[in-house]
Enzyme design. Structure first.
Site, PDB file in Angstrom:
ATOM      1  CE1 TYR A 167     -29.701   3.715 -29.970  1.00  0.00           C
ATOM      2  CE2 TYR A 167     -27.506   2.828 -29.576  1.00  0.00           C
ATOM      3  CZ  TYR A 167     -28.430   3.845 -29.449  1.00  0.00           C
ATOM      4  OH  TYR A 167     -28.072   5.001 -28.799  1.00  0.00           O
ATOM      5  CE  LYS A 171     -28.636   6.656 -31.897  1.00  0.00           C
ATOM      6  NZ  LYS A 171     -29.416   7.917 -32.046  1.00  0.00           N
TER       7      LYS A 171
HETATM    8  P1  NAI Z   1     -33.990   8.905 -23.383  1.00  0.00           P
HETATM    9  O1  NAI Z   1     -34.717   7.623 -23.514  1.00  0.00           O
HETATM   10  O2  NAI Z   1     -33.778   9.492 -22.020  1.00  0.00           O
HETATM   11  O3  NAI Z   1     -34.666  10.017 -24.293  1.00  0.00           O
HETATM   12  C1  NAI Z   1     -35.182   9.726 -25.563  1.00  0.00           C
HETATM   13  C2  NAI Z   1     -36.472  10.486 -25.722  1.00  0.00           C
HETATM   14  O4  NAI Z   1     -36.998  10.256 -27.038  1.00  0.00           O
HETATM   15  C3  NAI Z   1     -37.559  10.060 -24.729  1.00  0.00           C
HETATM   16  O5  NAI Z   1     -37.987  11.172 -23.979  1.00  0.00           O
HETATM   17  C4  NAI Z   1     -38.665   9.492 -25.619  1.00  0.00           C
HETATM   18  O6  NAI Z   1     -39.979   9.749 -25.133  1.00  0.00           O
HETATM   19  C5  NAI Z   1     -38.396  10.199 -26.930  1.00  0.00           C
HETATM   20  N1  NAI Z   1     -38.975   9.486 -28.080  1.00  0.00           N
HETATM   21  C6  NAI Z   1     -38.995   8.135 -28.294  1.00  0.00           C
HETATM   22  N2  NAI Z   1     -39.628   7.836 -29.432  1.00  0.00           N
HETATM   23  C7  NAI Z   1     -40.010   9.038 -29.979  1.00  0.00           C
HETATM   24  C8  NAI Z   1     -40.716   9.389 -31.156  1.00  0.00           C
HETATM   25  N3  NAI Z   1     -41.144   8.443 -32.024  1.00  0.00           N
HETATM   26  N4  NAI Z   1     -40.949  10.695 -31.404  1.00  0.00           N
HETATM   27  C9  NAI Z   1     -40.520  11.664 -30.533  1.00  0.00           C
HETATM   28  N5  NAI Z   1     -39.878  11.367 -29.390  1.00  0.00           N
HETATM   29  C10 NAI Z   1     -39.612  10.081 -29.112  1.00  0.00           C
HETATM   30  O7  NAI Z   1     -32.554   8.689 -24.121  1.00  0.00           O
HETATM   31  P2  NAI Z   1     -31.162   9.474 -24.035  1.00  0.00           P
HETATM   32  O8  NAI Z   1     -30.180   8.618 -23.342  1.00  0.00           O
HETATM   33  O9  NAI Z   1     -31.343  10.865 -23.579  1.00  0.00           O
HETATM   34  O10 NAI Z   1     -30.717   9.441 -25.577  1.00  0.00           O
HETATM   35  C11 NAI Z   1     -30.898  10.530 -26.454  1.00  0.00           C
HETATM   36  C12 NAI Z   1     -30.237  10.213 -27.788  1.00  0.00           C
HETATM   37  O11 NAI Z   1     -28.839   9.984 -27.594  1.00  0.00           O
HETATM   38  C13 NAI Z   1     -30.787   8.964 -28.467  1.00  0.00           C
HETATM   39  O12 NAI Z   1     -30.806   9.173 -29.859  1.00  0.00           O
HETATM   40  C14 NAI Z   1     -29.761   7.908 -28.127  1.00  0.00           C
HETATM   41  O13 NAI Z   1     -29.749   6.865 -29.055  1.00  0.00           O
HETATM   42  C15 NAI Z   1     -28.484   8.718 -28.133  1.00  0.00           C
HETATM   43  N6  NAI Z   1     -27.415   8.116 -27.362  1.00  0.00           N
HETATM   44  C16 NAI Z   1     -27.461   8.061 -25.992  1.00  0.00           C
HETATM   45  C17 NAI Z   1     -26.405   7.534 -25.287  1.00  0.00           C
HETATM   46  C18 NAI Z   1     -26.386   7.531 -23.814  1.00  0.00           C
HETATM   47  O14 NAI Z   1     -25.315   7.217 -23.250  1.00  0.00           O
HETATM   48  N7  NAI Z   1     -27.458   7.847 -23.124  1.00  0.00           N
HETATM   49  C19 NAI Z   1     -25.238   6.940 -25.959  1.00  0.00           C
HETATM   50  C20 NAI Z   1     -25.288   7.039 -27.389  1.00  0.00           C
HETATM   51  C21 NAI Z   1     -26.339   7.609 -28.041  1.00  0.00           C
END
Ligand code: NAI
Length: 306
Positions: A167, A171
């Site tokens: 990851y 990132k």
């Molecule tokens: P989440 O898991 O709630 O949402 C991610 C979404 O991406 C899910 O709905 C999933 O179905 C979708 N997804 C997964 N593989 C996919 C693919 N191949 N094609 C299309 N969609 C796909 O995660 P969250 O927490 O909302 O994270 C969103 C972004 O923010 C991510 O890139 C994560 O790495 C980043 N992030 C989140 C943090 C946090 O505190 N939640 C911290 C740092 C970064």
């Protein structure tokens, strides 16, 4: 629709918009007048399975508020399907102005136990996916002489975290991708920026809570709702940020950050050149006061989110 009109007339693709941060960005962009392609495969946190339901739920909220939204359930992680995601914007709304690379999965494993599959799956969705979707939009952005990319990076890459080699590499790779896009496409009026978001979502639910200290940290994280990241994403995508490109920002509850980017912080020169022994005797002691600590995200963000 009430709210503002910062994105009036624009069309946005938001990947991973079926939940978490991506859903909030899609909702906020729609409230500012954008037509939104809600892309989400509806996968589990580790990237397995698929369902259109999360994307449909996001669309239902937008439509119920009088906004415009289309659904794409294609994966970001393949060249062909990424092309279809961008094509969905053109078919549904006739153009594309904004790409938000937000889709993601997690396969946290301590490094010496990480499998090739864990590595490839995470690199595939985050890094390859961000490239594929960005690249699919690039020709359209170039032809129309405008476009904005917003990519989600993470302090897991910018700072560090245990058990996230896949990851963190993806990132930090996205930061390099964004800067490269910013450089290569500036001549076409195209901008590219990163956000390191913070949110309590299913992605943070894997953070360990075994000790009282960890439990206290978790309680803080749970106050950080995903919507807190959306205003920054909307602003960076809007014409209001027309001169902002190649930057890395962060959002944590009501705090915003501008991150530094790597530059030389010390230099040392020896007119007769270096041997390994001379480096050990001379250069390393000279650099030592400026060496970066082996810290993790939680060490750098040592105060409660405000
Ligand atoms: P989440 O898991 O709630 O949402 C991610 C979404 O991406 C899910 O709905 C999933 O179905 C979708 N997804 C997964 N593989 C996919 C693919 N191949 N094609 C299309 N969609 C796909 O995660 P969250 O927490 O909302 O994270 C969103 C972004 O923010 C991510 O890139 C994560 O790495 C980043 N992030 C989140 C943090 C946090 O505190 N939640 C911290 C740092 C970064």
């Amino acid at each position: 629709m009430s709210e503002g009109s910062m994105l009036a007339g624009k069309v946005a693709v938001v990947t991973g918009a079926g939940g978490g941060i991506g859903r909030e960005i899609a909702l906020a962009m729609a409230l500012e007048g954008a037509a939104v392609v809600i892309n989400d495969v509806g996968a589990s946190l580790s990237g397995e399975g698929g369902s259109a339901t999360p994307a449909e739920q996001t669309r239902a909220i937008i439509v119920q508020r009088g906004g415009r939204a289309a659904i794409s359930t294609d994966s970001v992680a393949e060249w062909e399907s990424a092309q279809r995601i961008v094509q969905c914007a053109l078919d549904s709304f006739g153009r594309i102005d904004i790409v938000v690379n937000n889709a993601g999965i997690l396969r946290d494993v301590i490094f010496h136990k990480m499998s090739a599959e864990d590595w490839l799956a995470v690199i595939g969705v985050h890094l390859n996916g961000s490239f594929f979707v960005s690249r699919a939009a690039a020709g359209h952005f170039r032809r129309q002489g405008s476009g904005a990319y917003v990519h989600m990076t993470s302090t897991s890459g910018l700072v560090g975290n245990f058990g996230q080699a896949n990851y963190a590499a993806a990132k930090l790779g996205i930061v390099g991708l964004s800067k490269s896009i910013a450089l290569d496409m500036q001549r076409f009026g195209v901008r590219s920026n990163c956000i390191a978001p913070f949110a309590w979502s299913r992605m943070t639910s894997s953070i360990p809570a075994d000790t009282p200290e960890q439990q206290a940290r978790l309680a803080k994280l749970q106050q950080m709702t995903p919507d807190k990241n959306a205003p920054l994403a909307v602003c960076l995508a809007a014409d209001a940020a027309h001169d902002i490109t190649g930057q890395v920002f962060g959002a944590r509850m009501n705090e915003l950050y501008l991150f530094s980017q790597s530059r030389m912080i010390r230099s040392i020169h020896r007119s007769d050149g270096w041997t390994p022994a001379a480096i050990a005797a001379h250069a390393l002691p000279a650099f030592r006061p400026s060496l970066m600590p082996l810290d993790r995200s939680g060490d750098a963000f040592s105060w409660d989110p405000a």
